[in-house]
Structures are given as C-alpha cells and as structure tokens.
Design an enzyme around this catalytic site. Structure first.
Site, PDB file in Angstrom:
ATOM      1  N   ASP A 196       0.990  -1.369   0.016  1.00  0.00           N
ATOM      2  CA  ASP A 196      -0.063   0.005   0.023  1.00  0.00           C
ATOM      3  C   ASP A 196       0.895   1.275   0.147  1.00  0.00           C
ATOM      4  O   ASP A 196       1.572   1.610   0.814  1.00  0.00           O
ATOM      5  CB  ASP A 196      -0.981  -0.202   1.304  1.00  0.00           C
ATOM      6  CG  ASP A 196      -1.898   1.132   1.654  1.00  0.00           C
ATOM      7  OD1 ASP A 196      -1.705   2.178   0.708  1.00  0.00           O
ATOM      8  OD2 ASP A 196      -2.206   1.261   2.705  1.00  0.00           O
ATOM      9  N   ASN A 236     -15.836   3.401   8.712  1.00  0.00           N
ATOM     10  CA  ASN A 236     -14.834   3.267   9.845  1.00  0.00           C
ATOM     11  C   ASN A 236     -15.496   2.693  11.265  1.00  0.00           C
ATOM     12  O   ASN A 236     -15.863   3.541  12.038  1.00  0.00           O
ATOM     13  CB  ASN A 236     -14.265   4.393  10.006  1.00  0.00           C
ATOM     14  CG  ASN A 236     -12.850   4.404  10.829  1.00  0.00           C
ATOM     15  OD1 ASN A 236     -12.909   3.525  11.889  1.00  0.00           O
ATOM     16  ND2 ASN A 236     -11.946   5.259  10.505  1.00  0.00           N
ATOM     17  N   HIS A 370      -3.870   4.717   6.727  1.00  0.00           N
ATOM     18  CA  HIS A 370      -2.776   3.699   5.789  1.00  0.00           C
ATOM     19  C   HIS A 370      -1.363   4.269   6.456  1.00  0.00           C
ATOM     20  O   HIS A 370      -1.339   5.239   7.179  1.00  0.00           O
ATOM     21  CB  HIS A 370      -2.702   4.486   4.478  1.00  0.00           C
ATOM     22  CG  HIS A 370      -3.899   4.206   3.632  1.00  0.00           C
ATOM     23  ND1 HIS A 370      -3.974   3.128   2.832  1.00  0.00           N
ATOM     24  CD2 HIS A 370      -5.147   4.994   3.626  1.00  0.00           C
ATOM     25  CE1 HIS A 370      -5.298   3.122   2.215  1.00  0.00           C
ATOM     26  NE2 HIS A 370      -6.006   4.230   2.674  1.00  0.00           N
TER      27      HIS A 370
END
Lengths: 557, 557
Positions: A196, A236, A370
């Site tokens: 990622d 989320n 991330h």
C-alpha cells in the site's frame, strides 16, 4: 503436473490501483490458474461528467474466465469491493474474505439483485488450496475491522500482498497485525511483495485509532448541554465504536442518519463488530423525545457530499434534524483531495446556523488508515521480499515508496513501478515486465456500464461549457425549396429573452445559406448542414466569444 | 455644508468579499459622496459551468453614479482589480492607486481596449481630498509590492481598511508597513476598521517572504547541473525577485514562460519593481543556446491550471520546453482549495518524465501573503478601532476574526459580521446595520456579462450530466398528418452506434404519441410536445437510469 515446466513464472497483473487512487484490483496467474485480489471502484474525475462510478476493465478476465478460481478480498472498502457486483454479473466466481467484508458485500449484492454468489467467510491464517497456489489470509490493521493481507504460496515462493494497512499497535478491537505470521512467511521466502503506497509521501508513523477516542472524549466533555453531531466515514466501524463509547460515558444516546451509515451500523452490529446496547441506540424519528444533552447524532457527509445527511442538515433540507444555535458538529475525517471546497461550504452553512464546528485541523479527531514511511519501511524489513511492487497510489506515491525500499538497500532492478495492465512475471530468481493486457476505466452511468466513452464525454463537456443551438428546417425533396423554418432552439447558451438580436442574426445567416443553396439547386444536405454549422459558428463566436454545439437538422418532405 | 446635519452617518457597503474568497469591493458613502475601494473578480464555483470569471453586481453604483468620486485600489491582485474594466465600461471614474497597481491595471485596460480612463498614481501618505472625505494611502506589506491600506478621514472619525496584508518585518524591498502612520491614525480616532480575514483561522505568524529566499538558495545549490524550472504566482514580484537573485548567485540566466508571467515581468521591470540586468534575462526561443546548469525557467501553472505553461510542459504540449530526466521543478506556491487534484496531476506527469519535483510541502519555498492570528491581533491593537468589520473571507474566517477581536476585549455589539450588500451605518458613537442594497454574482462568459443566469446554468448542468435528445417531426398544418420524421438526434447521452435498440424504442414511442394525436385530430403542439417529453423521459429513465434533456421540435408545413 507434468504438463508444466517447474521454472514457469507467475504473472502479476494490476488491473487497477496503479497511478491512481481507487479501483484496486490485481490478477495473479500461475500456470492454468488465476486468482483475483479485490475489485474496487473509483470515483469519477472532474472531467467525467455525469458519471456515477468508475470500475476496471476486465476484458482480460472475461477472456480467461475458465482459469479463474476465485476472488479474494482484503477488506470491505468501496475501493476494494465496489466493482464486485459488475464483475460477478459477467463472471460468477466464488468470493473469499473476512466475515465483515462478506457481510458488507452481501448488502451490496442485494442492492444489485445478485443472487447465487458463492461467498466464503475465511478466518485469519486460513488457507484456500488451489492446484498451483495456496491462498492464505493474514490479519492486518486498517481503518475498517477484519482487514487482511494475502499470502499466495507457490512452488516459486510466496507472493505477499499487504492490502491497505497501517501498523496500529493499539487497535480498538485489540486485534493487532499478525506480525508472527508475517515473519514466518518471510522465513519461507517472499519473492514478491505488493504494498500500500497511499501515504508513502508522509514521514513518520500514522497515529493509532485510539488517539481519536481521547480527542472525542475531550470534546464530549466540553460539549456540556449541547447536542452533538458526529460526521465520519460510514465504513470506519472502529471510529463509530469510539463515538458510541464516548456517548455511553457521557450519558448520551446514539442515533444514525444517512443510508450508508445505517447499512454499516446494522451489518456491524449484527455481526458483532459494533458493540452497542439496544437501549443506547434510538430511532431518528424519536430524537424529539430526548434533550440535546442526551443525544449524539452520527451522520454521513464528512466529505461535504451535497446529498449527504450532514449537507442536508446544513442546508435546512434534512427532514428530521434542524441545526440550531449551540449544536456541536464534529467532523471526524480529513478532506479527500478534491473535496476541500465542498466541506468548507458545509462548515460555513453550519456556522451561520450557529453551530460550533470542530474539524480534524483543530482537534485530534481523525487519523489515517494507511501506513506512513516508517511503517512502510517496517513492513519491508519484516517481509524481506526479493522483489517489490509498490501498489495502490498515484505515480508520485509509488515512486516515493520505491525510493523508501531503495533507502533500505534494495536494488533498483528489483523494484517495479508499473502501470495498470503491465504483466510482471516473477519467479524465485527473476522478475521482469513482459507485455501488457487491456486495461482502462469503465464508466458507469445509471444502468449503463461502459456505454459512455470519449465521444459522449466530449459532447457533455462541450454542452456544459457553452450549451447548444439546434437549427431545424423542412425542405421539399423535389424542388429543394424551404417549406418551414429555419427554427432555432438554444439551451444553455444565452438567456434567449434578452438575446433576440443575436437569434435574429443567427436566423438570417441560416436563411442566407439556404437561399444560396436553393439558388444553385444544391441538394446535398451534408454540405448544407456543414455550411450552416461553419457560418453560425463564426457568427456566434464573433458576437459572444462562445462556441455552443451547433446541431443543424434538415427534414425532407 | 448647511444642507447636511453634522451627525449624519457614513454608509459602508461591501459589494463583494464577504462570505467568499475574492470579488473584493467596498463602497463608502458619506453625504453626497461615494468612494469605492477595489473592484475584484472571483473565479467560478464548480457549478458555474462554462463561466470565465465572476464580478460583483454594481447596480447600486450605476444608480448612484453621480455621487461617485473615484475608485481607490489597495493593490494589484486580480481579486482587487479584476472587475475594474467591467466597472469602468459602465461608469468612467478616476482610479487611484500605487504605481505598480496602476501599471498592472494599464495592461488590463489595454486588453479590454479601454481608453480615456483617468489613472492617478498615488504615493504613500498622499491624501485625496473630497468634500466630506479625505482618502489617504498607507503603506502595508503583502505578496505583491506597493500594497496599501486606506484611511478615510471624515468629521466623524477615521475609517481604516487594511486591504490584504501580512506583517512582514523583513520584506524583500525593505519597505515595511507604515506602523507610525497607523498609530497616528489610531490616535486621531478610528471609528471603524475593515481587516483582511483570509488567514483568521491560522494561529501564529505568517513567515516573512525572505524565508523563501533561503529555501530557494538551498534548492539551487543542490540542483547541481540540472535545469531549474520555478512555477509561482505571476503577481508575486518579490518571489520573482528572489528567484532572479538565486539565479544570479548560482550563475544562471532566467527565462519566462506563460503570458501572465511575461506581462508582469515586463511591467515590474519597467517600473523598477523587479531588478534584473538585461543580460540575465533571455528569450524563451534561445534556451537552446544554454546548458541546463545555466538556466532557470520561471513559469505560470503553480495551481495546475490545465492551459498553463507548466501543465503544457508536463503534458509534452509546450512548444519550447520539453521536460527531461533530471530537471528540477520547484512549485513555489500552496494549492488554493479546489486545485489540489489539478496540481497533483501535473506533478505526476512531471515525475513520470523523470523530473524531480519540490513542492511547498517538503521545502520552505512558499509563504502566505495574509496575516495569521497574531498579526491580526497586532493590527487590532495598533488601530484600536471603535467598531470592527472583519472583511475578505468565508463566513468561517469572518467569524473567527470576530472572535479574535472579542478575545482582545472588544464588545460583541461593536463587531459586525455582515453579508455583501448589507449597509453598515457608522458614526463616531454608534454603528448598526440598516438595510441592504442589491448584490450578487455577475457571470462573465466570453463577451457576455450577466447574460448567463440560473436558467442557462441549470440547462448546462442538465446537459453536462446526461446530454440531450432532440426529436424533430414535420406535420402538415391542414391535416395534422406527419410528413417527415420523427428524427432523433442525441448528443452526450449514449454511444449511439451501440444503442440502436434504445433509439428504435424511443422512435416507436414518439410514433405512438403522434398516431394517437393524429387519430384524435389533436393539433395543439404544446400538448403534443409535452406528451412526447413525458413518455420519452419515462422510457429512457427506465432503460438507462439517465435523464437526458429532451427537446421535441415540431415543424409545421
């Protein structure tokens, strides 16, 4: 097995996610077997007028459908599962993923009226055995629970796909990344890692989701008797859990607004990912029965989306909730690039109505999902891949991620920054790019999948900038004489009532062209139409400096 | 003076700049005299399709033209002078401003072929005396040289308009803000201050422009033998000066690409605001004669504007400059909200071509031109106004600026957060909002000023999303019989070649409606058209989930 040489290589083909944000999809092909990792959507670029969503071109998969063994889902975000219904309509193959991913996917498939899809719920460390590959799910941490990395075991070695991840050492559900398994895979020998790249340009570490809980608790304390409205990403669930926890602690009930938020809350609650007592959650219709200080409204719209619940509240268009003096609105999200102005608009409206607005710029109420540079480097050190393929990101991010790997001592030749469609062939000793498959953006507009292409978009752009002018004239076939018209109709060009002179002038030009053709007995309508177009175009541009689309239509009687 | 009561109040009317970024324009009216401060443009919002620029509605000024004594310019940025040509075409009045402001304005007036405009170059502390007001220019610091605050002396006291400013203690030209004069005005008694709110949400101080010089010098040192390309705002002449200085120090020549950049460089050089020796600047056509290490290319496009020089370089569409491996591109600007994606696109393309790109996120190569909270508070302390009007900013900024003033002890009732068009009446002892004048966005599209309104924009939006379908049919007046058609032409709707069934179906629907009308001998074309529209709309939505604009046209023969 005799059919295949042992030194055959594995093909890794990204069909989306390279040089872009979203549309994540990777094909892994080994011998006569193909597996797919994720099938995500992306949101249309500004120039894709009228488009709802964008999905990857799957021509390659349709051609090779017989080889495909299944699709393996890393996690339940739209940019990883959003294209699945479209894929499954073309190729019905089994889908494997975590319980939450499959739960969210089920809702989606229902909306698309897709039945008979084989969904397999897979636990961490569980392995799906194919003939040439064994696919293993490895627990990771991200901004949605039940996220996986995927390891593909082959006789050449392991291919490791991180999926979206961050290294959250204090995740809300206590379920940390499976470091041990990652290290074991590393020992086994990872020939290729896909990782990622979203935050590859950001130094340091991404903060733990737990940080947000502290920020929320602070704000809830300061809120006093005010009503609290929290906008965040529906998916989320850890964030939702923290809002629920803060509400509980401060003696407030929770209610939910926004369709996608309701969907997620229902699925997450049912599957046990969101812990909330039944008496804590109330129906939006019943908010009137509670005092402001007893309420937390969780809503969609953290990106300022014009049709979202929060935007409707801000514009006084929400049927149930009216923003009032003293409301505390917490926007628990960062603006996704491109949404800054939309969000600012919503904030301005909320403030004008007297609400207090707290965004992530001024309080610790959002963290990224991330990994930043330190975490990316940690992952590279843990996995120790022979070859490395930065994935999921714009070119600038992929390039930066490649540089990070180089800074750890990897050879330039062992790192591949590639495009969607590039075929990376990898074996235990070598890797190289060999050829390309068809890829691209398939535009979804309403029910149409792929029927809007460049010509349609070009026309929409043209129409959006200067509108159009249609000229109709009826002509007798025999004599070439004008029987009716020219009639002129324009839309999106000028305000017609105040532009009579302009329209009269335009008509006169068309009449002149027609007379000339009558005079010379010209009956080639294509020539006539072209003439009208050219002359009108010049006239209109000279008068207005605009270029409307000009559509001459000749009716033959 | 007998005609007027001494206690009459001064009207302050913002015609733009409140609850928005840009379009700054303020009217000050006292007795029979009106002065205007600035006349700026703003850039179109996303929903203003096809619009070039937006200017304020000046109906109020046109009505009161006889009272207007002049327009006073704080500085030469587009959001302060961009609407002037349009204003001057309607009302030819004298314009007062600094030498640079007038120089930049002159270029603009030439482009608009406006002659006979009276331009007055005014020095700092110079005063223009009217009957009831004396207008004084006070030196300030901003991201363009020769910026002024404006003080209006009246028998009620002083009105002080900061203009755009930052408190730069080390400005490039050494010309600091006129603190002393500001303090004197304060002593004289400022009844109202209007102050720049752009950065009211940002804590601390804005860094000095000088900081950027250090950042640039570092990058030039590291650049080695690479060619350097610097993108920045054309109007930031201090920034250009620093690029030129760095170039000189590192033995490089400077060349310029982009029309607006060339305009500014020429004006600034001619007027002495940009110091650059003639042999330091070379023509873009001559770059081939120099080595990479001898070159700095200054270019427009720091906001990723698709037609700018930098974007054209990134897309290989620039006629003179080809980006190559090793080029160092310095983007010396922050993204203006809404431009993030455009800039990112340009950066990705530059990186793909092998350039290194340095943006303000990773190096000290940009500072804001607007005061942050500490500076705003300093200004409030220096000026000590009785009443305060936060100006230039979205609601969230105006509100924050008001809060800053309150934190310094000002009374809530003495602070006014108002809208464009609100009339703030102010005298030496009191101030209040009394009524409203007409205001709004006048949209400029090509040569049209204000001829594009909501209907045209609504049509453009409709056309942009789903395109259009035109249906033409020729009918005999006498018999009501269809003589030709229906013909169907669509644009921006579907790819016609692949949608024959859909088009055939649509035609059939129109034919059915026509037959029914023939049968019942209905000749009301409005009814017929409406029927076609309704039925087609339903058919197309059901088949495609799209809503193209439907334009039925009936030709009578």
């Amino acid at each position: 097995m005799l059919l295949f040489k042992n030194d055959e290589q594995i093909k890794v083909i990204p069909l989306g996610g390279m040089n872009e944000i979203g549309k994540n999809m990777t094909v892994i092909e080994y011998r006569d077997e193909i597996i797919i990792i994720d099938a995500g959507l992306s949101f249309p670029e500004d120039e894709m007028l009228g488009i709802d969503i964008v999905i990857p071109d799957i021509t390659y998969l349709v051609k090779n459908r017989d080889k495909i063994k299944g699709i393996f889902i890393t996690h339940g975000h739209e940019d990883h599962i959003g294209a699945l219904p479209y894929l499954l309509k073309k190729i019905n193959i089994p889908v494997y993923g975590s319980r939450l991913s499959m739960g969210l996917l089920e809702v989606k498939l229902k909306e698309h009226k897709l039945e008979n899809v084989e969904l397999h719920i897979i636990k961490p460390r569980e392995v799906i055995k194919l003939r040439n590959m064994e696919v293993e799910f490895v627990k990771t941490t991200h901004s949605i629970p039940d996220s996986y990395s995927i390891a593909i075991h082959t006789d050449q070695g392991v291919i490791f796909h991180t999926g979206d991840f961050k290294v959250d050492l204090t995740p809300i559900d206590g379920d940390v990344m499976d470091f041990r398994r990652i290290c074991e895979l590393s020992e086994e020998g990872v020939i290729l890692m896909l990782s990622d790249s979203t935050n590859a340009e950001r130094p340091g570490y991404t903060k733990s989701e737990k940080k947000v809980g502290v920020g929320l608790d602070d704000l809830f304390t300061k809120a006093g008797d005010s009503r609290i409205i929290v906008a965040t990403f529906a998916s989320n669930i850890h964030r939702l859990q923290q809002v629920v926890d803060a509400a509980k602690k401060h003696g407030r009930k929770v209610t939910v607004s926004g369709r996608s938020m309701l969907n997620v809350v229902n699925v997450a609650k049912e599957l046990g990912y969101l812990e909330i007592e039944d008496d804590m959650i109330i129906d939006l219709n019943d908010v009137g029965n509670y005092e402001d200080k007893e309420l937390v409204i969780i809503t969609t719209g953290s990106q300022g989306e014009p049709m979202s619940a929060l935007a409707r509240m801000a514009n006084s268009e929400h049927k149930k909730i009216e923003i009032k003096e003293g409301d505390l609105v917490i926007i628990s999200a960062h603006p996704i690039p491109g949404n800054e102005k939309l969000i600012s608009k919503v904030i301005n409206f909320l403030l004008e109505k007297g609400a207090e607005v707290v965004s992530s710029e001024i309080a610790d109420i959002h963290v990224s999902g991330h990994a930043c540079q330190q975490e990316l480097k940690l992952m590279l050190r843990l996995v120790k891949p022979k070859f490395f393929l930065p994935a999921h990101g714009e070119y600038r991010m992929l390039k930066k991620h490649a540089e990070l790997a180089r800074s750890l001592g990897m050879n330039k030749e062992d790192i591949f920054v590639i495009n969607n469609g590039d075929i990376l062939e990898v074996g235990k000793d070598e890797a190289s790019i060999k050829g390309k498959v068809a890829t691209g953006n398939i535009l979804v507009d309403g029910l149409g999948v792929g029927d809007v292409g460049n010509i349609v978009l070009r026309d929409r752009k043209h129409l959006s900038e200067d509108g159009l002018m249609t000229i109709v004239v009826t002509i007798s076939k025999e004599e070439g004489r004008v029987l009716a018209g020219p009639d002129i109709i324009s839309r999106g060009f000028v305000y017609v009532r105040e532009s009579e002179d302009l329209m009269d002038g335009a008509k006169q030009i068309v009449r002149d062209v027609l007379s000339e053709c009558e005079e010379h007995n010209i009956k080639e309508w294509a020539y006539l139409k072209n003439n009208i177009k050219e002359q009108l175009k010049e006239y209109l541009y000279q008068k207005t400096k605009r270029n409307p689309m000009i559509l001459p239509i000749i009716m033959e009687v």
